[in-house]
Write an enzyme that holds these catalytic residues in place. Structure first.
Site, short mmCIF file in Angstrom:
data_model
loop_
_atom_site.label_atom_id
_atom_site.label_comp_id
_atom_site.label_asym_id
_atom_site.label_seq_id
_atom_site.Cartn_x
_atom_site.Cartn_y
_atom_site.Cartn_z
N SER C 47 0.86 -1.19 0.00
CA SER C 47 0.00 0.00 0.00
C SER C 47 0.89 1.23 0.00
O SER C 47 1.87 1.30 0.74
CB SER C 47 -0.92 0.00 1.23
N GLU C 48 0.55 2.20 -0.86
CA GLU C 48 1.45 3.33 -1.13
C GLU C 48 1.79 4.13 0.13
O GLU C 48 2.83 4.79 0.18
CB GLU C 48 0.82 4.26 -2.17
#
Lengths: 213, 227, 213, 227
Positions: C47-48
């Site tokens: 997840s960024e």
């Protein structure tokens, strides 16, 4: 003339390190500055290989072989210190986060150019390490060096003859004869040791020195 | 003795001037220095430039600064989260300037400022509208955009624990932009859940070394927590 | 014509995620792909906002308010996962370390241009988030989208009409009608669902489709 | 099941080809993957380019690769440590190419490769011999040198603990170049003191996320340790 010895030179620099400062000490004589910082000051030393809060040498039975300083000597870590990788370490150095770096030098110019990584002798392979990053990055760059070479040649010159480490980066020069500030007006003597006179020091300097204010 | 602990939120932000560039950590509602933002709002500095990934939602955090018209310009990657009503309103009224930056470019520009770099060549945005007017360069056959360092006057960040030397650790994904923003501002102020003794944080686990942090201030217990 | 529903579309992408892959799933429909990856595969989701090893949604009493995914939903962390800052997260994305990214799209062009961050409607403020970094960085970029807009306009075009997210970045398109590869020869149909014919799908596509090999 | 544990040092380096660009972690004698280097020496790949901060001392580590004439080119910041006799000998004989890079520039070029950047503008070296022939740029009145990304085929790194997912932690200053090199190579091979179960490393304390690591191999106990 009064010439400070190595320990006295290191001790003189130590006087000017303020309480709470973040400091990087170069390999060699600069490293010994830490020995002379008085105990009532809390100074945090950084080592380029990824240490903040470098402590004194360990007891022989407490050596961690990975825990060395930039000069490859075994060290310890102070309470409150920490480790990080080289990218972060040099971000710290290059990004202006260190208050003071103390480096040795072959030559310093009248405009604060620093030459401390190579001579003009091509026989040996060149090596630069972290000197160029420290030179451009620290808020204040102090040079600690003898005023002249072993053969009494001046090391403070109008222009450096050796390849530069950084241009216009030196803020102050601590030698065995005097303390000299690099200012917009030129090289201004800040302090003459003992009875040393401006004329005596000037005679060993190949750049114009301005008298103390 | 080095002691960066600041006694109050108000004191921590007291010298933030009108026109300052202020980085604010966080992603969505994770890892946001909510109490420092509220202190900044009460302090009332105006004409701020805010650098943050988002633009706040509802009446909270950055949205409260927008509502009070304290912000001249937003620099962010995603200002339009659901509930970003104040940003949307000001934008529609033409009352706020927006610099839209891809999230990874935002991260690198902040890091570059902290690391003393002038800028970086990133492939992100090459050939798109967000690279218009920017220098580009083909390196080894691939196109890159020059993105320059983005420093700030002040960074308001949120950490889990901090000590008097300014060392910080974070909580899970609350880390996000906080560690890089800590490096990129003239003055970095950290809001922490709790202060610990110097030496209590394991030197292998410190995420933000104290050198990057100027002030550490502990969160006030919220009224509903205390009840 | 056979049109997959949202869940079927996500499930179809999930079939093509290999065991051991590092994957980033975009906000919206792509996020649901994880629900359909079979249990005998070990897939690590990034997840960024700084998570590797994103796990399922937490029990309501186990929520950590800081532990959210890029879509701002509460998540958990798998054993073996870890946290990092946004600079490292996007280094991971931009540096080609993710095997697959799955993103939604407004439009995709015949040469794999992706448009998924802005329309030509200037009323709303633009927002880009991490889409442009993922588009240029992942080893393989899959698009998951309906074949046409709600008003039956084609979303696969010779040239995108909306502003680009990245040029020539899409590797494969999963729609509700077909799976289409972006190849050097052009858009090649890889799979037609049910009894869908090339002609039927072509009629809803504003770029030339090549038949399955 | 993801399992990056490699059973032997020999197997870990078996596919390293002649002419490869190999990063090797370490600073001085701290954090060096000594056993992987020995495995590489025995493997015998030739015409290597080695990227590492130093060039080895005595007959150990990189010095042993130099002595066996396996290295065509060294990229480093400080090849001339006391005892770097093999590098000095080959250099004097004109038998080795040297690319000298300031240490912080080396770190940024490695990081840039791992982060997908084309290059960075650094102030380091501006106006010096080491910037000759490089592009420069003045940004906001300050001079910078363009330094491009430096990727590798293989990185040999040293960590303290690793798990089957490739997650790594380091020991004190043994961290140095290892975490950034892990990100910059096609194949990253980590020598660890010990392997731990997946999940045993605290997710807040992992320094190198497993995504950057391809193979983890545990150190053989040294003869004198076993005695």
């Amino acid at each position: 003339m009064m010439r400070l010895n190595r320990n006295e030179m290191a001790s003189r620099v130590a006087q000017d390190i303020p309480d709470g400062a973040y400091v990087n000490l170069g390999i060699g004589m600069p490293t010994s500055v830490a020995n002379y910082v008085s105990d009532d000051k809390q100074v945090i030393y950084q080592s380029e290989n990824g240490i903040l809060g470098v402590g004194p040498a360990p007891e022989p039975d407490k050596i961690d072989p990975d825990l060395i300083n930039a000069g490859k000597q075994y060290v310890t870590l102070l309470k409150g210190g920490c480790y990080f990788d080289n990218a972060e370490s040099f971000a710290m150095m290059r990004g202006g986060h260190l208050d003071i770096a103390v480096l040795g030098a072959f030559q310093v110019s009248a405009t604060g150019d620093l030459a401390n990584w190579a001579t003009n002798d091509d026989k040996f392979p060149p090596a630069v390490g972290g000197a160029m990053d420290l030179a451009v990055g620290a808020k204040q760059l102090f040079v600690l060096m003898r005023h002249t070479t072993k053969t009494n040649e001046p090391k403070i010159l109008e222009q450096c003859e050796y390849p530069l480490t950084g241009a216009g980066v030196v803020k102050r020069i601590y030698t065995d004869l005097a303390v000299i500030d690099v200012t917009d007006e030129g090289l201004r003597v800040r302090e003459l040791y003992g009875d040393n006179t401006l004329a005596e020091v000037q005679a060993l300097t190949a750049a114009t020195l301005l008298p103390p204010l | 003795m080095i002691n960066k602990i600041c006694e109050s939120l108000r004191a921590a932000v007291a010298d933030i001037e009108d026109g300052s560039v202020v980085m604010i950590g966080g992603f969505g509602n994770s890892g946001i220095p909510m109490q420092l933002i509220e202190a900044l709002r009460l302090h009332g500095a105006r004409e701020l430039t805010i650098i943050s990934n988002n633009a706040g939602t509802a009446e909270e955090g950055i949205a409260s600064l927008l509502r009070d018209r304290l912000v001249r310009k937003m620099v962010c990657s995603f200002p339009r989260s659901s509930g970003s009503i104040w940003f949307e309103r000001l934008y529609e009224e033409g009352k706020i300037e927006l610099e839209l930056v891809p999230q990874g470019t935002l991260a690198e520009r902040i890091r570059a400022a902290g690391a003393g770099l002038g800028g970086v060549y990133t492939p992100t945005g090459y050939g798109t509208r967000l690279a218009e007017g920017k220098e580009t360069k083909v390196i080894n056959g691939k196109g890159y955009v020059l993105e320059t360092a983005m420093p700030a006057d002040v960074a308001l960040i949120k950490a889990h624990r901090g000590d008097a030397w300014g060392n910080l650790i974070y909580n899970t994904a609350g880390r996000n932009f906080n560690p890089i923003m800590a490096t990129a501002a003239r003055i970095t102020i950290a809001e922490v859940n709790a202060v610990v003794e110097v030496g209590e944080l394991d030197p292998e686990h410190v995420v933000t070394p104290g050198i990057f942090v100027d002030r550490v201030v502990v969160q006030k217990v919220q009224q509903h927590d205390a009840a």
